[in-house]
Design an enzyme around this catalytic site. Structure first.
Site, short mmCIF file in Angstrom:
data_model
loop_
_atom_site.label_atom_id
_atom_site.label_comp_id
_atom_site.label_asym_id
_atom_site.label_seq_id
_atom_site.Cartn_x
_atom_site.Cartn_y
_atom_site.Cartn_z
CB SER A 19 29.88 13.61 58.33
OG SER A 19 29.32 12.89 57.41
CE LYS A 68 22.70 7.77 52.15
NZ LYS A 68 23.05 7.30 52.34
CG ASP A 105 26.82 5.28 51.70
OD1 ASP A 105 27.81 5.88 52.34
OD2 ASP A 105 25.86 5.74 51.63
NE ARG A 153 11.79 -7.96 60.10
CZ ARG A 153 12.29 -8.45 61.08
NH1 ARG A 153 11.22 -9.52 61.09
NH2 ARG A 153 13.41 -9.04 61.56
#
Length: 271
Positions: A19, A68, A105, A153
């Site tokens: 970044s 986050k 994002d 999974r």
């Protein structure tokens, strides 16, 4: 002369982050001489104290793991985009001192796909069900008109992705990881697994493929991405996501509507 402005990326570990390279390249390319962008090693415990110590010269922060979600209670406002996946990767300092959290994002993934001509798909597939998969699902909610198959999974992960689908308004069909090669029948496949997670699938890529968005960028190409390109399919990497989401951050931090995409992409390629 305008007062200096600051931005930075926070996380732990953080030394690997590109970044600072991307944002510094953007400032130079667009002539923003009073701007600087740094990196700081900050974990969840240290985050409140770090934020409280920042002065009026600060314009914004980029956040990576494990911050986050930890940052959300510390903010004055969270955008709908960030709230939809309970993840903030961007904090913008408002003129009145308020801190607003966003997630770039999601629009970054959409913008990267649009740049490559993928604007709408009838169905899609996601490999994996971690934190990145929820952002991928939110992005697909904007461009996928039908079902999203998610290859996982465990039943716990399947249940989580069903819940994300209900929350985001996406029809999610969980499928067993043992059948993951069937994902390649979709026109768009988003791989969100850690390094090595899809290597065994590289030998199962069919002759006709659509678009693969593999969110990894180191090491690159992954065996799956290499096999996909050999079949003539479109391939996007984690660097595509990184630079596009960084463009959204740059605009929010600086208020400059210009796009530093080319400069950021070249900086990312140089590393």
């Amino acid at each position: 002369m305008a007062a200096p402005r600051r931005a930075a990326v926070l996380g732990s570990p953080i030394a690997h982050s590109l970044s600072p390279t991307l944002h510094t390249a953007a400032y130079r390319a667009l002539g923003l001489t009073g701007w600087s962008y740094d990196r700081f090693e900050v974990d969840e415990e240290a985050l409140p104290g770090f934020l409280s110590g920042l002065g009026p010269e600060w314009a914004g922060l980029s956040l990576t793991m494990p911050l986050k979600r930890a940052v959300i209670p510390l903010l004055d406002e969270v955008t709908g985009t960030a709230a939809s996946v309970e993840a903030v990767n961007t904090v913008v300092f408002q003129p009145d001192g308020r801190l607003v959290g966003d997630n770039t994002d999601i629009p970054g993934l959409v913008a990267a796909l649009c740049e490559r001509g993928v604007e709408k798909v009838e169905n899609a597939a996601i490999l994996g069900a971690g934190a990145t998969a929820s952002s991928a699902l939110a992005a697909l909610a904007r461009i996928c008109t039908g079902e999203v198959a998610v290859y996982v999974r465990s039943e716990r992960r399947a249940a989580e992705m069903r819940q994300w689908g209900e929350r985001l308004g996406v029809r999610v069909r969980p499928a067993e990881w043992a059948d993951a090669a069937r994902a390649f029948e979709a026109p768009l496949v988003v791989s969100t697994t850690p390094a090595g997670g899809t290597d065994v699938l590289a030998t199962q890529v069919p002759a006709q493929v659509g678009t693969l968005f593999d969110v990894l960028y180191e090491p690159w190409p992954t065996p799956l991405a290499a096999a996909w390109e050999e079949r003539g399919g479109k391939v996007l990497s984690g660097l595509d996501l990184l630079v596009h989401q960084a463009v959204f951050q740059f605009r929010q931090f600086t208020g400059d509507p210009r796009s530093p995409l080319a400069a950021m992409r070249e900086a990312a390629r140089r590393g």
